[in-house]
Design an enzyme around this catalytic site. Structure first.
Site, PDB file in Angstrom:
ATOM      1  N   VAL A  12       6.854 -55.667 -22.270  1.00 30.59           N
ATOM      2  CA  VAL A  12       7.658 -55.995 -23.542  1.00 30.59           C
ATOM      3  C   VAL A  12       8.766 -54.968 -24.008  1.00 30.59           C
ATOM      4  CG1 VAL A  12       7.206 -56.413 -26.175  1.00 30.59           C
ATOM      5  CG2 VAL A  12       5.506 -57.395 -24.373  1.00 30.59           C
ATOM      6  N   CYS A  13       9.713 -55.550 -24.607  1.00 29.83           N
ATOM      7  CA  CYS A  13      10.900 -54.639 -25.142  1.00 29.83           C
ATOM      8  C   CYS A  13      11.305 -55.532 -26.211  1.00 29.83           C
ATOM      9  CB  CYS A  13      11.791 -54.508 -23.945  1.00 29.83           C
ATOM     10  SG  CYS A  13      13.027 -55.919 -23.400  1.00 29.83           S
ATOM     11  N   ALA A  14      12.284 -55.106 -26.664  1.00 24.68           N
ATOM     12  CA  ALA A  14      13.125 -55.622 -28.127  1.00 24.68           C
ATOM     13  C   ALA A  14      13.540 -56.990 -27.970  1.00 24.68           C
ATOM     14  CB  ALA A  14      13.803 -54.634 -28.677  1.00 24.68           C
TER      15      ALA A  14
ATOM     16  N   MET B  13      10.589 -58.874 -28.305  1.00 25.22           N
ATOM     17  CA  MET B  13       9.640 -58.954 -29.651  1.00 25.22           C
ATOM     18  C   MET B  13      10.792 -59.564 -30.762  1.00 25.22           C
ATOM     19  SD  MET B  13       7.206 -57.264 -29.487  1.00 25.22           S
ATOM     20  CE  MET B  13       6.399 -56.734 -31.053  1.00 25.22           C
TER      21      MET B  13
ATOM     22  N   GLU C 276      14.346 -58.450 -24.491  1.00 22.32           N
ATOM     23  CA  GLU C 276      14.047 -58.762 -22.983  1.00 22.32           C
ATOM     24  C   GLU C 276      14.761 -58.392 -22.109  1.00 22.32           C
ATOM     25  OE1 GLU C 276      15.921 -62.742 -20.888  1.00 22.32           O
ATOM     26  OE2 GLU C 276      14.201 -63.284 -22.443  1.00 22.32           O
TER      27      GLU C 276
END
Length: 375
Positions: free
Chosen positions: A72-74, A100, A76
């Site tokens: 997971v990141c901000a 996210m 993609e």
């Protein structure tokens, strides 16, 4: 081995079904600590992306071999790169599609129950933000309550069940998320309702949602009764639907109560909050099913993904409803407040129609958890 995207909807199903999932979150530590994907059987590892630029060898022993792994990141991009590196090491991993940002915006419709004369009540769970909105459907007509800015979801859902949106309500002037109520009303021709005490500074036309005013949805006996219940805001208004459901806005939650400080009026409004919770709500039937506008912790979700509980159970279990001493209550709700929501003043101004930020700015303003409750 190609990495696979996992959608926010698929992650939501894992949350609701209490499945296990290992999340490798590659955002910075402060972002992770402030807000993350929550699940009762989820495990986590937070390693910032920049610490993995030279490879993932040093974290391989920290990753499970027998559990699904989601990176997971901000937005993609970073999660795809890390997932690719893990795949090259032989792991079967997925990344969160849209990051996210997508998690914050996903709405999961859940049917709460049937109403008299064939009506239905749906709850839209914004799983990553903790926002809850509603659609009351009767005889081909629909009313939407406390909608988010993802307006297409409600409009498309209404079409899918052959319902025409005729009324849109906000229980109060929201400070933690941008309301989609006015946009839905403009796009569908529906009537938009606001509590007048919260709408003194708005720049657009609305219908005044006042205590005791009933709005009929469809040609049935289903009425939405407005119940003036100030405290979170001075105009906060609850709804009793079909004599069965209490839509409590941000006054009462399953595990907590509303905060009275988002307009800088905590000391002034704490008395209103107590009056609403300890007198007005206390006079209502214990059998009413409380449907709040937010949830705080993932444990508040029922087995079907809904957030709902009988009022009588809340009076037995919710600490915020069981503080006999008024001074202690005042202290609780003025001294145990979480940080203010991100950009809450700008969000209030947007909901008043005073500013009109573009979509990217609105998204940025809303990022993070909701913070509408007293801890």
């Amino acid at each position: 081995m190609a990495v696979k995207p996992m959608t926010a909807k698929e992650v939501t199903k894992k949350v609701i079904n209490k499945e296990s999932l290992f999340i490798l979150d590659v955002r910075n530590e402060d972002a992770f600590q402030d807000w993350k994907i929550e699940g009762e059987n989820f495990n986590y590892l937070n390693i910032p992306y920049f610490d993995l630029l030279d490879g993932v060898e040093e974290i391989m022993d920290k990753l499970p071999k027998d559990q699904d792994i989601l990176v997971v990141c901000a937005k993609e991009g970073s999660s795809i790169m890390v997932a690719d590196m893990l795949s090259d090491e032989g792991l079967d991993v997925s990344y969160l599609q849209g990051g996210m940002r997508a998690w914050s915006e996903h709405l999961e419709p859940v049917k709460v129950g049937d109403l008299k004369d064939g009506g239905e009540l749906y709850q839209f769970v914004r799983i990553g933000k903790g926002c809850l909105s509603y659609m009351v459907v009767s005889n081909g007509e629909a009313a939407i309550i406390d909608s988010t800015r993802m307006t297409d979801v409600y409009i498309e859902f209404a079409k899918s069940i052959d319902a025409t949106i005729t009324h849109v309500f906000d229980t109060h002037l929201h400070a933690d998320h941008i309301s989609g109520g006015r946009v839905i009303a403009e796009n569908t021709g529906a009537t938009y309702w606001l509590p007048p005490k919260d709408a003194e500074e708005v720049t657009f036309k609305y219908e005044a949602l006042e205590d005791g005013r009933d709005v009929t949805i469809g040609n049935t006996t289903i009425n939405i009764h407005a119940l003036y219940s100030p405290g979170h805001t001075i105009g906060s208004t609850s709804f009793i639907v079909d004599e069965k459901y209490l839509l409590s806005g941000d006054i009462l939650f399953i595990d907590s109560i509303g905060r009275p400080d988002l307009a800088g009026m905590a000391e002034d409004w704490v008395g209103d909050l107590r009056e609403s919770l300890y007198t007005r709500y206390k006079a209502l039937s214990d059998e009413l099913i409380v449907l709040p506008a937010h949830f705080m912790i993932i444990e508040e979700l029922n087995s079907d993904g809904s957030v709902a509980k009988k009022l009588g159970a809340l009076y037995a279990e919710n600490h915020g409803l069981n503080i006999e001493d008024e001074g202690e209550f005042r202290k609780l709700v003025t001294e145990n407040l979480p940080p203010q929501p991100n950009a809450y003043q700008e969000i209030r101004q947007t909901n008043m129609g005073k500013i009109a930020p573009d979509e990217d700015k609105q998204r940025e303003m809303e990022i993070g958890p909701n913070r509408c409750a007293v801890r």
